[in-house]
Design a protein around this motif. Structure first.
Motif, PDB file in Angstrom:
ATOM      1  N   LYS A 125       0.808  -1.219   0.000  1.00  0.00           N
ATOM      2  CA  LYS A 125       0.000   0.000   0.000  1.00  0.00           C
ATOM      3  C   LYS A 125       0.842   1.269   0.000  1.00  0.00           C
ATOM      4  CE  LYS A 125      -4.155  -1.492  -0.238  1.00  0.00           C
ATOM      5  NZ  LYS A 125      -4.974  -1.134  -1.415  1.00  0.00           N
ATOM      6  N   GLY A 126       2.122   1.139  -0.297  1.00  0.00           N
ATOM      7  CA  GLY A 126       2.956   2.327  -0.435  1.00  0.00           C
ATOM      8  C   GLY A 126       3.682   2.732   0.814  1.00  0.00           C
ATOM      9  N   ALA A 127       3.540   1.943   1.905  1.00  0.00           N
ATOM     10  CA  ALA A 127       4.247   2.219   3.154  1.00  0.00           C
ATOM     11  C   ALA A 127       3.999   3.649   3.614  1.00  0.00           C
ATOM     12  CB  ALA A 127       5.733   1.922   2.993  1.00  0.00           C
ATOM     13  N   TYR A 128       5.049   4.456   3.672  1.00  0.00           N
ATOM     14  CA  TYR A 128       4.913   5.813   4.214  1.00  0.00           C
ATOM     15  C   TYR A 128       4.330   6.798   3.208  1.00  0.00           C
ATOM     16  CZ  TYR A 128       8.026   3.920   7.783  1.00  0.00           C
ATOM     17  OH  TYR A 128       8.576   3.153   8.779  1.00  0.00           O
ATOM     18  N   GLN A 129       4.140   6.384   1.990  1.00  0.00           N
ATOM     19  CA  GLN A 129       3.679   7.294   0.942  1.00  0.00           C
ATOM     20  C   GLN A 129       2.150   7.301   0.889  1.00  0.00           C
ATOM     21  OE1 GLN A 129       5.541   5.946  -2.627  1.00  0.00           O
ATOM     22  NE2 GLN A 129       7.603   6.585  -2.011  1.00  0.00           N
ATOM     23  N   ALA A 130       1.567   8.463   1.092  1.00  0.00           N
ATOM     24  CA  ALA A 130       0.111   8.601   1.000  1.00  0.00           C
ATOM     25  C   ALA A 130      -0.298   8.855  -0.450  1.00  0.00           C
ATOM     26  CB  ALA A 130      -0.359   9.753   1.879  1.00  0.00           C
ATOM     27  N   TRP A 131      -1.524   8.439  -0.791  1.00  0.00           N
ATOM     28  CA  TRP A 131      -2.056   8.645  -2.139  1.00  0.00           C
ATOM     29  C   TRP A 131      -3.484   9.162  -1.982  1.00  0.00           C
ATOM     30  CZ3 TRP A 131      -2.134   4.478  -6.599  1.00  0.00           C
ATOM     31  CH2 TRP A 131      -2.245   5.149  -7.829  1.00  0.00           C
ATOM     32  N   TRP A 132      -3.598  10.368  -1.459  1.00  0.00           N
ATOM     33  CA  TRP A 132      -4.899  10.936  -1.144  1.00  0.00           C
ATOM     34  C   TRP A 132      -5.780  11.108  -2.379  1.00  0.00           C
ATOM     35  CZ3 TRP A 132      -6.369  11.306   3.808  1.00  0.00           C
ATOM     36  CH2 TRP A 132      -5.377  11.351   4.789  1.00  0.00           C
ATOM     37  N   GLY A 133      -5.172  11.519  -3.484  1.00  0.00           N
ATOM     38  CA  GLY A 133      -5.961  11.761  -4.687  1.00  0.00           C
ATOM     39  C   GLY A 133      -6.688  10.518  -5.166  1.00  0.00           C
ATOM     40  N   GLN A 134      -5.959   9.402  -5.278  1.00  0.00           N
ATOM     41  CA  GLN A 134      -6.582   8.156  -5.719  1.00  0.00           C
ATOM     42  C   GLN A 134      -7.556   7.640  -4.666  1.00  0.00           C
ATOM     43  OE1 GLN A 134      -6.538   6.814  -8.604  1.00  0.00           O
ATOM     44  NE2 GLN A 134      -7.786   5.037  -8.023  1.00  0.00           N
ATOM     45  N   GLY A 135      -7.220   7.836  -3.385  1.00  0.00           N
ATOM     46  CA  GLY A 135      -8.125   7.403  -2.325  1.00  0.00           C
ATOM     47  C   GLY A 135      -9.446   8.145  -2.347  1.00  0.00           C
ATOM     48  N   LEU A 136      -9.398   9.428  -2.674  1.00  0.00           N
ATOM     49  CA  LEU A 136     -10.639  10.200  -2.781  1.00  0.00           C
ATOM     50  C   LEU A 136     -11.501   9.705  -3.944  1.00  0.00           C
ATOM     51  CD1 LEU A 136      -9.304  13.791  -2.030  1.00  0.00           C
ATOM     52  CD2 LEU A 136     -10.886  12.460  -0.623  1.00  0.00           C
ATOM     53  N   VAL A 137     -10.850   9.293  -5.023  1.00  0.00           N
ATOM     54  CA  VAL A 137     -11.603   8.713  -6.141  1.00  0.00           C
ATOM     55  C   VAL A 137     -12.295   7.427  -5.697  1.00  0.00           C
ATOM     56  CG1 VAL A 137     -11.407   7.674  -8.427  1.00  0.00           C
ATOM     57  CG2 VAL A 137     -10.132   9.763  -7.887  1.00  0.00           C
ATOM     58  N   PHE A 138     -11.551   6.573  -5.003  1.00  0.00           N
ATOM     59  CA  PHE A 138     -12.097   5.301  -4.522  1.00  0.00           C
ATOM     60  C   PHE A 138     -13.289   5.538  -3.587  1.00  0.00           C
ATOM     61  CE2 PHE A 138     -12.244   1.824  -1.447  1.00  0.00           C
ATOM     62  CZ  PHE A 138     -12.243   0.710  -2.276  1.00  0.00           C
ATOM     63  N   ALA A 139     -13.094   6.444  -2.612  1.00  0.00           N
ATOM     64  CA  ALA A 139     -14.177   6.728  -1.668  1.00  0.00           C
ATOM     65  C   ALA A 139     -15.337   7.439  -2.352  1.00  0.00           C
ATOM     66  CB  ALA A 139     -13.642   7.578  -0.510  1.00  0.00           C
ATOM     67  N   GLY A 140     -15.023   8.312  -3.309  1.00  0.00           N
ATOM     68  CA  GLY A 140     -16.086   9.016  -4.015  1.00  0.00           C
ATOM     69  C   GLY A 140     -16.997   8.071  -4.768  1.00  0.00           C
ATOM     70  N   VAL A 141     -16.406   7.076  -5.421  1.00  0.00           N
ATOM     71  CA  VAL A 141     -17.213   6.082  -6.135  1.00  0.00           C
ATOM     72  C   VAL A 141     -18.041   5.264  -5.142  1.00  0.00           C
ATOM     73  CG1 VAL A 141     -17.105   4.033  -7.595  1.00  0.00           C
ATOM     74  CG2 VAL A 141     -15.616   5.971  -8.079  1.00  0.00           C
ATOM     75  N   PHE A 142     -17.445   4.927  -4.007  1.00  0.00           N
ATOM     76  CA  PHE A 142     -18.147   4.149  -2.988  1.00  0.00           C
ATOM     77  C   PHE A 142     -19.368   4.911  -2.469  1.00  0.00           C
ATOM     78  CE2 PHE A 142     -18.766   3.264   1.556  1.00  0.00           C
ATOM     79  CZ  PHE A 142     -19.006   1.902   1.535  1.00  0.00           C
TER      80      PHE A 142
END
Length: 304
Positions: free
Chosen positions: A166-183
């Motif tokens: 999951k990228g360890a210390y690297q956050a991926w807020w942009g893609q996560g917002l897409v995932f949550a937005g679709v949900f």
């Protein structure tokens, strides 16, 4: 492993055991709902949380996927059911809650979020010196510490592979917002619990002392439910979500649903119990929420 030892088909065993775990989760939701109904003094029972989870399409999909989602949800709800039981917590119940929480952490490493929040919840209820906090933590450590020692000895690392995937210390807020937005295109009604809790808190403060506009689970329990659902959602957003639609956020649905039932249960219409209709709000709210979740289309064209 048990299914293979019994010489059963691995895929069917995985699907069947996951479906059994899903049914177990629904049973636990009924237990919590019934418990809150008794605490409110009876009347008309509207099991909102079990119904919301039962009509949520993605919960059913991942309950038959053969993956760990259904078992993970069952363990989280099992720990919550034990921790939120009325009355003074017994050592046995706290120990079982700690063990179940540890099993949730082994099923999916994200379970440490629930474990940490449950520890904070117990600290807030009983304090640092009360045995409840230490029994819960000790029972979890009995499982997690030996497992962690084995992990380091075998793999040479303190953290599971999924952490690095999951990228360890690297956050991926942009893609996560897409995932949550679709949900939340389908499950947006669940988010209404957040402003509803704030509104209920304001009304509770403004109500005269002889008026009790709420009736149901303790507000501390509702805070825990909402805090876990929100914290877990933010965690999934931070790691960028996943490529399987809704899977990582399915564990939040029962906790959003319990929050909704708790909020509805704490709302009482009218000042005079003889003329009030305490069944009206749960019935209307429950019918609307269940209908919306059951009938909203999938966020993808041509996909059920």
């Amino acid at each position: 492993a048990l299914g293979l030892a019994l010489d059963l088909d691995a895929e069917r065993w995985a699907q069947g055991s996951a479906l059994a775990a899903h049914l177990g989760s629904l049973a636990l939701l009924v237990v919590v709902s019934r418990r809150w109904w008794r605490a409110a003094g009876g009347g008309v029972w509207w099991p909102l949380a079990p119904l919301l989870v039962a009509v949520s399409p993605d919960v059913a999909i991942w309950a038959t996927s053969g993956l760990e989602s259904a078992l993970y949800v069952l363990l989280l709800l099992g720990a919550f059911t034990l921790l939120s039981a009325p009355g003074a917590p017994s050592p046995l119940r706290l120990g079982l809650a700690g063990l179940v929480t540890a099993l949730a952490c082994l099923t999916r490493p994200d379970g440490v979020l629930f474990a940490a929040l449950a520890g904070v919840w117990l600290l807030g209820r009983f304090g640092l010196r009360h045995r409840a906090t230490w029994i819960f933590a000790g029972a979890a450590w009995v499982v997690l510490v030996p497992f962690e020692i084995w992990r380091v000895a075998y793999y040479g690392d303190w953290l599971p592979n999924t952490y690095y995937a999951k990228g360890a210390y690297q956050a991926w807020w942009g893609q996560g917002l897409v995932f949550a937005g679709v949900f939340f295109q389908r499950y947006w009604p669940l988010l209404l619990t957040l402003p509803a809790f704030g509104l209920l808190a304001v009304l509770h403060r403004r109500a005269p002392r002889d008026v009790h506009p709420d009736d149901g689970p303790p507000r501390g329990t509702l805070r825990f439910l909402l805090a876990f659902a929100l914290m877990y959602t933010l965690y999934v957003i931070r790691v960028g979500g996943g490529f399987m639609h809704a899977r990582l956020l399915v564990p939040t649905i029962p906790f959003w649903a319990l929050s909704a039932e708790g909020l509805v249960g704490r709302w009482r219409l009218g000042r005079d119990p003889a003329t009030a209709r305490p069944w009206l709000v749960p019935t209307v709210a429950g019918a609307v929420l269940c209908g919306v979740l059951a009938l909203l289309p999938a966020p993808f064209d041509g996909v059920e």
